[in-house]
Scaffold this active site. Structure first.
Site, PDB file in Angstrom:
ATOM      1  N   TYR A 164       0.852  -1.209   0.000  1.00  0.00           N
ATOM      2  CA  TYR A 164       0.000   0.000   0.000  1.00  0.00           C
ATOM      3  C   TYR A 164       0.883   1.253   0.000  1.00  0.00           C
ATOM      4  O   TYR A 164       0.530   2.288  -0.530  1.00  0.00           O
ATOM      5  CB  TYR A 164      -0.971  -0.029   1.184  1.00  0.00           C
ATOM      6  N   LYS A 171      -3.153   8.498   2.844  1.00  0.00           N
ATOM      7  CA  LYS A 171      -4.366   8.330   3.672  1.00  0.00           C
ATOM      8  C   LYS A 171      -4.153   8.921   5.076  1.00  0.00           C
ATOM      9  O   LYS A 171      -5.105   9.430   5.673  1.00  0.00           O
ATOM     10  CB  LYS A 171      -4.770   6.858   3.762  1.00  0.00           C
TER      11      LYS A 171
END
Ligand code: NAD
Ligand code: 0WE
Length: 276
Positions: A164, A171
């Protein structure tokens, strides 16, 4: 997402809002839009470029919307024009849904420190975090007091999720931005929250190298022993965007079958796989 019906009601009756991030029927933003429509919301949609219009138009029409605006969030002119279109049409809005993220494919595999380039970092943070700050400012300028906004985030902001990588950093910035935006707009009773969804099979989750393993692992290790249902995300969105969500702002709300709450798996397949 399988065809599912959303119970009807009036929680969003008389409310108008903008949905950013529908790409196709599997998009999380689309589950949210259907949930809001079933509760009487009136919506406009932005989409990313001509190629997606063919998919988004029939979806928008099926919930009674004729307002579709081409908007790449990295383009200031398109952002300006999109919010101008909404203002010309409605004057004021009551809610905003931001469900947009992107990082270059080369950034989402392998070692974080080796793979993350300056350009890759800038672009991921621009599209996936700054776009919410920009959209929130523009939306707030035409939002009624008492309105609400949500964005979509993922656990990779709080903990390391293999591959990720820079998206996790983006995020984290998105969630922090949510708190700062909430503070700025709080005095106007505008609430700003993030939903942290578990992995869901969408376009953005397709083609992840370790996809099969990720869905299997999330199912096995979550409290509910299942993958995340987009209906649950849509339900949380309805709560946060309707007056049910009064007094809730600056929050990151997990909808992930309890995966985030688990530190170590209980008896079951994961333990057995370790030879117990
Ligand atoms: P999706 O592919 O359906 O939606 C992503 C959207 O981002 C698309 O509509 C795409 O057009 C848009 N987008 C990307 N770059 C853009 C740009 N420059 N300008 C305008 N739009 C742009 O996938 P999704 O899973 O529904 O993703 C929606 C949100 O949910 C994202 O923020 C994602 O990070 C988040 N999320 C997804 C999952 C998951 O497992 N699918 C889990 C948690 C959070
Ligand atoms: O936020 C996301 C995905 C966002 C995303 C997806 C892509 C795929 C195609 C951002 N950029 C791109 N760029 C592309 O070229 N999720 C929460 C879903 C997701 O993506 C992962 C995950 C999960 C979960 C990537 C690696 C590991 C886990």
């Amino acid at each position: 997402m399988a065809e599912q019906t959303f119970p009807t009601g009036t929680l969003m009756a008389g409310k108008r809002g903008l949905i950013m991030g529908v790409a196709n029927k599997n998009s999380i933003a689309w589950a949210i839009a259907q949930q809001l429509a079933a509760q009487g919301a009136e919506m406009a949609f932005t989409y990313q470029g001509d190629k997606l219009l063919r998919r988004v138009k029939p979806l928008a029409e099926s919930v009674g919307s004729d307002t579709l605006v081409d908007c790449d969030v990295t383009n200031d002119d398109q952002m300006e024009a999109a919010f101008k279109t909404i203002e010309d049409k409605w004057g004021k809005i009551d809610f905003l849904v931001h469900a947009i993220a992107f990082a270059g494919k080369d950034q989402l595999a392998g070692s974080f420190i080796e793979q993350t380039t300056r350009e890759g970092f800038k672009s991921a943070l621009d599209i996936s975090a700054y776009s919410f700050v920009d959209a929130a400012r523009r939306a707030s300028n035409i939002m009624n007091d008492g309105g609400a906004m949500i964005t979509l985030t993922y656990l990779g902001s709080e903990r390391v999720i293999p591959n990720y990588n820079v998206m996790g950093v983006a995020k984290a910035a998105l969630e922090a931005s949510t708190r700062y935006i909430a503070a700025d707009l709080g005095p106007r009773q505008i609430r700003v929250n993030a939903i942290s969804a578990g992995p869901i099979k969408t376009l953005a989750a397709a083609g992840i190298g370790s996809g099969r393993h990720m869905f299997r692992f999330n199912k096995a290790a979550s409290a509910m022993q299942d993958n995340t249902d987009p209906m649950g995300v849509a339900g949380a969105a309805l709560y946060l965007l309707s007056d049910l969500g009064l007094s809730c702002t600056g929050e990151t709300h997990h909808v992930d079958g309890g995966f985030h709450a688990i530190g170590m798996p209980q008896e079951g397949p994961l333990r057995e796989s370790l030879g117990e």
